[in-house]
Write an enzyme that holds these catalytic residues in place. Structure first.
Site, short mmCIF file in Angstrom:
data_model
loop_
_atom_site.label_atom_id
_atom_site.label_comp_id
_atom_site.label_asym_id
_atom_site.label_seq_id
_atom_site.Cartn_x
_atom_site.Cartn_y
_atom_site.Cartn_z
N SER A 1 -21.71 -42.80 26.73
CA SER A 1 -21.17 -41.97 26.04
C SER A 1 -20.20 -41.63 26.07
O SER A 1 -19.87 -41.09 25.21
CB SER A 1 -22.40 -41.16 26.76
OG SER A 1 -22.16 -40.53 27.82
N HIS B 1 -26.02 -45.07 20.78
CA HIS B 1 -26.28 -44.44 22.26
C HIS B 1 -27.24 -42.72 21.97
O HIS B 1 -27.96 -42.72 20.34
CB HIS B 1 -25.03 -43.20 21.36
CG HIS B 1 -24.53 -42.38 22.67
ND1 HIS B 1 -24.27 -40.91 21.62
CD2 HIS B 1 -25.37 -41.33 24.01
CE1 HIS B 1 -24.43 -40.12 22.81
NE2 HIS B 1 -25.25 -40.55 24.25
N GLU C 1 -26.51 -42.72 17.26
CA GLU C 1 -25.44 -43.40 16.96
C GLU C 1 -25.51 -44.94 17.26
O GLU C 1 -25.45 -45.44 18.28
CB GLU C 1 -24.03 -42.38 17.48
CG GLU C 1 -23.87 -41.00 17.81
CD GLU C 1 -23.31 -39.63 18.37
OE1 GLU C 1 -22.30 -39.29 18.35
OE2 GLU C 1 -22.66 -41.03 19.48
N ASN D 1 -20.18 -36.19 20.83
CA ASN D 1 -19.74 -35.43 21.69
C ASN D 1 -17.93 -35.31 21.53
O ASN D 1 -17.27 -34.42 22.16
CB ASN D 1 -19.71 -36.75 23.01
CG ASN D 1 -20.90 -36.32 23.66
OD1 ASN D 1 -21.23 -35.85 24.05
ND2 ASN D 1 -21.21 -37.29 24.65
#
Length: 505
Positions: free
Chosen positions: A127, A148, A160, A198
């Site tokens: 991540s 991810h 992802e 993120n």
């Protein structure tokens, strides 16, 4: 069943390396999709214990009648813990979920290259690390990509699919198709710090924490405003207590460092101090909130009942808050109209205007009250207000009474630039526009990621369209004027979007 391998109708072998919570969850997802799965962990006995844990979770699903006993038994029959990396030979997809250390991941994939076939896809669930860097030491880096998953992997729909600088397009396509066949929602993104979620989510946490540092309000009030006015499922203080302050702060710091200390991503000091104190949230019993047994959650600041004004005057229009006018009239409060301006006026002349990145005190009219942005003023159950230093107490009480007459709880916060929801949403929109312009992901995948990965009430790009790029740009320009560090400077992508909107007028 869509297979991993090149077009056959069988479910190919999936290997999962790393058997912590995430590795177990990924293995469960692959089992549910019909794949044989092999679990490997470098620590002796951990793979077998992980298989037992998966069996327990599947058993609980049977008890809840979410899975048949026959399907559980079939899934467990396809699950094999192994003690040697060589036992992963024959895998068509290997997903790594080990510790977040670049050297460890590189060593693992280097070893895997001598075990699996050249046609095997290799995926890291990192991540925070660069997929490109993980693949950089490999003999065939084109087959490695990022997958991810979000925790808990069996429940969270988003994955992802991260294409590193050397990732072959067919490998990314195969991975995307595989994840979709597993019933997940895959989104494609480039290998940039934070990927989609993120990266773009940073302001949701950081702006609330900065508002707290500025003493705008306490955590409970800021959480309530973002939930009940902004429409977010959870406030940032309660959410980071759930995630873990150490985990959330580490992601923020990682993205900031990877982007060469870009001021837009600067970590908040308040969270750093919380982590340093060992208050990591629910798992330690204390974070922003006290999670000890029997501890109560503090209530948000809510204004006492006040009398509404007998009438208000609408000057011009309220832009994104124009829907308030109809609500005021429905509440039986007469509204007169004046052609010029962008505010409401109370009978004593006090101006009520939407947060725009300035403070109420910045208003050249001494008596001024700002109200915060809402996702939908009709359905919002709380609105935040901030008054200029010169606004009479009776004027603030009248403004409070106006919103209470619309059925809203009111939180009075300190007069800080951009208030709470307005500054947060403006930054989210800007980050999303910037990500599109930089090729991080498509507009559709960005909004999908934020809706499904972090349960935002609206995709940030769709939110930007609803608010208007000019409003977002001008709000950020005002914030930048108040805090000229570069943090709030609107991106070139947003400036271009606003200019295009202006040409259409």
């Amino acid at each position: 069943m869509t297979a991993i391998d090149r077009g056959t109708d069988r479910a190919g072998l999936v290997a999962v390396v790393g058997t912590g919570t995430m590795g177990q969850g990924i293995a469960q997802v692959a089992l549910a999709a019909g794949h044989p799965v092999r679990l490997y962990d470098a620590a002796p006995g951990r793979a077998s214990r992980a298989a037992d844990a998966i069996a327990d979770r599947l058993g609980r699903l049977v008890a809840k009648e979410r899975l048949s006993a026959a399907d559980r038994d079939a899934a467990l029959g396809r699950l094999t813990p192994v003690a040697d990396l060589a036992d992963l030979a024959g895998a068509e997809l290997v997903i790594e979920a080990i510790l977040e250390e670049l050297d460890a991941k590189q060593k693992l994939f280097t070893a895997l290259e001598s075990v699996v076939s050249d046609g095997c896809l290799l995926a890291t669930n990192t991540s925070s690390l660069s997929v490109t860097a993980v693949a950089g030491v490999l003999r065939r880096p084109g087959r490695l990509l990022g997958l991810h998953f979000f925790n808990p992997a069996p429940l969270m729909p988003l994955v992802e699919v991260v294409r590193g600088a050397a990732t072959d397009e067919p490998a990314a396509d195969r991975a995307h198709a595989t994840v979709a066949a597993w019933g997940k929602t895959p989104v494609r993104c480039a290998d940039t710090p934070g990927f989609i979620v993120n990266r773009i989510a940073r302001p949701f946490y950081a702006e609330a924490f900065r508002a707290y540092e500025e003493r705008a309000a306490d955590p409970a009030t800021l959480d309530a405003v973002l939930r009940e006015s902004g429409g977010f499922r959870m406030g940032p203080f309660e959410l980071t207590d759930l995630i873990g302050q150490d985990v959330n702060e580490a992601v923020t710091r990682s993205v900031w460092e990877a982007l060469f200390h870009d001021p837009k991503f600067t970590p908040p000091l308040a969270q750093r101090q919380l982590v340093a104190s060992g208050r990591h949230g629910r798992k330690t019993g204390h974070g922003w909130y006290d999670h000890a047994e029997g501890a109560g959650r503090p209530a948000p600041h809510t204004a006492e009942p006040c009398e509404p004004p007998g009438k208000v005057a609408l000057h011009g229009d309220l832009g994104p808050a124009q829907g308030l006018v109809g609500l005021i009239e429905e509440a039986g409060i007469p509204v007169t109209r004046e052609p010029v301006g962008a505010h409401l006026a109370l009978p004593d002349g006090t101006r009520l205007s939407l947060a725009d990145g300035t403070t109420a005190t910045d208003d050249p009219f001494a008596a001024s009250v700002r109200f915060d942005l809402a996702l939908d003023y009709r359905t919002a159950t709380r609105v935040a207000l901030a008054a200029s230093a010169a606004a009479p107490e009776e004027s603030l009480r009248s403004a409070v009474g106006l919103f209470q007459a619309l059925g809203k709880e009111v939180s009075v916060v300190q007069d800080v630039p951009g208030m709470v929801v307005a500054r947060t949403v403006a930054m989210l929109v800007d980050f999303a526009e910037d990500a599109v312009a930089r090729g991080v992901a498509s507009p559709e995948d960005i909004d999908t990621a934020m809706l499904t990965g972090v349960n935002y009430p609206r995709g940030p790009l769709a939110w930007g369209r609803a608010l208007g790029a000019r409003w977002v740009r001008d709000t950020l320009r005002n914030l930048h004027h108040a805090c000229p560090t570069g943090r709030y400077a609107p991106s070139q992508a947003l400036i271009r979007r606003a200019a295009a909107d202006e040409r259409l007028l």
